[in-house]
Design a protein around this motif. Sequence first.
Motif, PDB file in Angstrom:
ATOM      1  N   ALA A   1       6.688  18.644 -59.322  1.00  0.00           N
ATOM      2  CA  ALA A   1       7.525  19.273 -60.332  1.00  0.00           C
ATOM      3  C   ALA A   1       9.011  19.031 -60.101  1.00  0.00           C
ATOM      4  O   ALA A   1       9.783  19.009 -61.056  1.00  0.00           O
ATOM      5  CB  ALA A   1       7.261  20.772 -60.369  1.00  0.00           C
ATOM      6  N   GLU A   2       9.442  18.836 -58.858  1.00  0.00           N
ATOM      7  CA  GLU A   2      10.867  18.749 -58.567  1.00  0.00           C
ATOM      8  C   GLU A   2      11.584  17.613 -59.289  1.00  0.00           C
ATOM      9  O   GLU A   2      12.625  17.850 -59.887  1.00  0.00           O
ATOM     10  CB  GLU A   2      11.093  18.675 -57.058  1.00  0.00           C
ATOM     11  CG  GLU A   2      10.867  20.017 -56.402  1.00  0.00           C
ATOM     12  CD  GLU A   2      10.967  19.958 -54.896  1.00  0.00           C
ATOM     13  OE1 GLU A   2      10.849  18.875 -54.325  1.00  0.00           O
ATOM     14  OE2 GLU A   2      11.163  21.029 -54.307  1.00  0.00           O
ATOM     15  N   PRO A   3      11.074  16.382 -59.258  1.00  0.00           N
ATOM     16  CA  PRO A   3      11.793  15.328 -59.985  1.00  0.00           C
ATOM     17  C   PRO A   3      11.879  15.623 -61.481  1.00  0.00           C
ATOM     18  O   PRO A   3      12.897  15.354 -62.112  1.00  0.00           O
ATOM     19  CB  PRO A   3      10.964  14.070 -59.718  1.00  0.00           C
ATOM     20  CG  PRO A   3      10.244  14.365 -58.457  1.00  0.00           C
ATOM     21  CD  PRO A   3       9.975  15.841 -58.478  1.00  0.00           C
ATOM     22  N   THR A   4      10.852  16.209 -62.027  1.00  0.00           N
ATOM     23  CA  THR A   4      10.853  16.555 -63.445  1.00  0.00           C
ATOM     24  C   THR A   4      11.897  17.625 -63.724  1.00  0.00           C
ATOM     25  O   THR A   4      12.638  17.548 -64.704  1.00  0.00           O
ATOM     26  CB  THR A   4       9.457  17.057 -63.872  1.00  0.00           C
ATOM     27  OG1 THR A   4       8.506  16.041 -63.555  1.00  0.00           O
ATOM     28  CG2 THR A   4       9.407  17.369 -65.345  1.00  0.00           C
ATOM     29  N   LEU A   5      11.974  18.624 -62.847  1.00  0.00           N
ATOM     30  CA  LEU A   5      12.977  19.674 -63.016  1.00  0.00           C
ATOM     31  C   LEU A   5      14.382  19.113 -62.890  1.00  0.00           C
ATOM     32  O   LEU A   5      15.281  19.483 -63.647  1.00  0.00           O
ATOM     33  CB  LEU A   5      12.759  20.787 -61.985  1.00  0.00           C
ATOM     34  CG  LEU A   5      11.531  21.649 -62.192  1.00  0.00           C
ATOM     35  CD1 LEU A   5      11.357  22.604 -61.013  1.00  0.00           C
ATOM     36  CD2 LEU A   5      11.633  22.434 -63.482  1.00  0.00           C
ATOM     37  N   MET A   6      14.573  18.225 -61.926  1.00  0.00           N
ATOM     38  CA  MET A   6      15.889  17.609 -61.755  1.00  0.00           C
ATOM     39  C   MET A   6      16.273  16.849 -63.020  1.00  0.00           C
ATOM     40  O   MET A   6      17.401  16.968 -63.495  1.00  0.00           O
ATOM     41  CB  MET A   6      15.887  16.650 -60.561  1.00  0.00           C
ATOM     42  CG  MET A   6      15.722  17.315 -59.220  1.00  0.00           C
ATOM     43  SD  MET A   6      17.129  18.301 -58.741  1.00  0.00           S
ATOM     44  CE  MET A   6      18.274  16.992 -58.323  1.00  0.00           C
TER      45      MET A   6
ATOM     46  N   VAL B   1      12.933   7.482 -55.947  1.00  0.00           N
ATOM     47  CA  VAL B   1      13.586   7.640 -54.653  1.00  0.00           C
ATOM     48  C   VAL B   1      12.526   8.008 -53.606  1.00  0.00           C
ATOM     49  O   VAL B   1      11.649   8.830 -53.877  1.00  0.00           O
ATOM     50  CB  VAL B   1      14.668   8.749 -54.727  1.00  0.00           C
ATOM     51  CG1 VAL B   1      15.314   8.987 -53.383  1.00  0.00           C
ATOM     52  CG2 VAL B   1      15.713   8.386 -55.780  1.00  0.00           C
ATOM     53  N   PRO B   2      12.572   7.414 -52.418  1.00  0.00           N
ATOM     54  CA  PRO B   2      11.604   7.760 -51.366  1.00  0.00           C
ATOM     55  C   PRO B   2      11.602   9.268 -51.089  1.00  0.00           C
ATOM     56  O   PRO B   2      12.638   9.936 -51.203  1.00  0.00           O
ATOM     57  CB  PRO B   2      12.095   6.988 -50.136  1.00  0.00           C
ATOM     58  CG  PRO B   2      12.898   5.859 -50.697  1.00  0.00           C
ATOM     59  CD  PRO B   2      13.512   6.385 -51.966  1.00  0.00           C
ATOM     60  N   ASP B   3      10.428   9.804 -50.722  1.00  0.00           N
ATOM     61  CA  ASP B   3      10.239  11.243 -50.546  1.00  0.00           C
ATOM     62  C   ASP B   3      11.300  11.889 -49.667  1.00  0.00           C
ATOM     63  O   ASP B   3      11.859  12.929 -50.019  1.00  0.00           O
ATOM     64  CB  ASP B   3       8.864  11.546 -49.951  1.00  0.00           C
ATOM     65  CG  ASP B   3       7.748  11.372 -50.959  1.00  0.00           C
ATOM     66  OD1 ASP B   3       8.042  11.251 -52.167  1.00  0.00           O
ATOM     67  OD2 ASP B   3       6.581  11.378 -50.536  1.00  0.00           O
ATOM     68  N   GLU B   4      11.578  11.309 -48.509  1.00  0.00           N
ATOM     69  CA  GLU B   4      12.535  11.912 -47.574  1.00  0.00           C
ATOM     70  C   GLU B   4      13.933  11.976 -48.180  1.00  0.00           C
ATOM     71  O   GLU B   4      14.619  12.997 -48.095  1.00  0.00           O
ATOM     72  CB  GLU B   4      12.565  11.132 -46.261  1.00  0.00           C
ATOM     73  CG  GLU B   4      13.393  11.798 -45.194  1.00  0.00           C
ATOM     74  CD  GLU B   4      13.279  11.081 -43.862  1.00  0.00           C
ATOM     75  OE1 GLU B   4      14.330  10.748 -43.301  1.00  0.00           O
ATOM     76  OE2 GLU B   4      12.141  10.869 -43.393  1.00  0.00           O
ATOM     77  N   ASP B   5      14.354  10.881 -48.831  1.00  0.00           N
ATOM     78  CA  ASP B   5      15.672  10.862 -49.466  1.00  0.00           C
ATOM     79  C   ASP B   5      15.724  11.819 -50.652  1.00  0.00           C
ATOM     80  O   ASP B   5      16.713  12.510 -50.854  1.00  0.00           O
ATOM     81  CB  ASP B   5      16.027   9.450 -49.923  1.00  0.00           C
ATOM     82  CG  ASP B   5      16.230   8.499 -48.763  1.00  0.00           C
ATOM     83  OD1 ASP B   5      16.588   8.975 -47.665  1.00  0.00           O
ATOM     84  OD2 ASP B   5      16.027   7.287 -48.947  1.00  0.00           O
ATOM     85  N   ARG B   6      14.645  11.842 -51.439  1.00  0.00           N
ATOM     86  CA  ARG B   6      14.586  12.743 -52.587  1.00  0.00           C
ATOM     87  C   ARG B   6      14.709  14.185 -52.124  1.00  0.00           C
ATOM     88  O   ARG B   6      15.467  14.963 -52.699  1.00  0.00           O
ATOM     89  CB  ARG B   6      13.285  12.545 -53.365  1.00  0.00           C
ATOM     90  CG  ARG B   6      13.183  13.504 -54.564  1.00  0.00           C
ATOM     91  CD  ARG B   6      11.966  13.273 -55.437  1.00  0.00           C
ATOM     92  NE  ARG B   6      10.746  13.293 -54.674  1.00  0.00           N
ATOM     93  CZ  ARG B   6       9.810  12.353 -54.719  1.00  0.00           C
ATOM     94  NH1 ARG B   6       9.958  11.287 -55.483  1.00  0.00           N
ATOM     95  NH2 ARG B   6       8.720  12.458 -54.007  1.00  0.00           N
ATOM     96  N   GLN B   7      13.989  14.550 -51.060  1.00  0.00           N
ATOM     97  CA  GLN B   7      14.050  15.921 -50.566  1.00  0.00           C
ATOM     98  C   GLN B   7      15.443  16.261 -50.064  1.00  0.00           C
ATOM     99  O   GLN B   7      15.944  17.356 -50.282  1.00  0.00           O
ATOM    100  CB  GLN B   7      13.011  16.157 -49.469  1.00  0.00           C
ATOM    101  CG  GLN B   7      12.854  17.615 -49.115  1.00  0.00           C
ATOM    102  CD  GLN B   7      12.474  18.478 -50.298  1.00  0.00           C
ATOM    103  OE1 GLN B   7      11.561  18.150 -51.041  1.00  0.00           O
ATOM    104  NE2 GLN B   7      13.172  19.582 -50.485  1.00  0.00           N
TER     105      GLN B   7
END
Length: 121
Positions: free
Chosen positions: A78-83, A94-100
């Motif tokens: 849900a986070e990328p969609t919310l962003m 974006v790679p998971d670690e960088d995205r987080q």
Amino acid sequence: MTSSKGRMIMGQNIKRLLKQQHMTAVKLAEMVGVSTATVSDWSNGKTYPRIDKLELMANCFGVSKAELVENRNEQKEAEPTLMAAHWGVDLSSVPDEDRQRIIDRAKSYVEGLVADYEDRL
């Protein structure tokens, strides 16, 4: 969330944040005012911290309390969609670690703005 599952989720989050922040359990224990054994128990899902210690840990890591206690895997989709919906940014590539890291910084920034606003009231 005092269930076994809740303690395990929190333990995983503490381990992840320690690694991301390049912080030792010894340093976290000193900052929160507990023994290293207590941090170990939290990290291994054996015990759950009191709310005051939870707040101190969140402050030490620069994250919200929710970041410590919630299951990241359930939120991940849900986070990328919310962003994208809120700020017009698509982080899905974006790679998971960088995205987080981006999401954590954005949350901290917004929480800081809210706190500043509330201080002015």
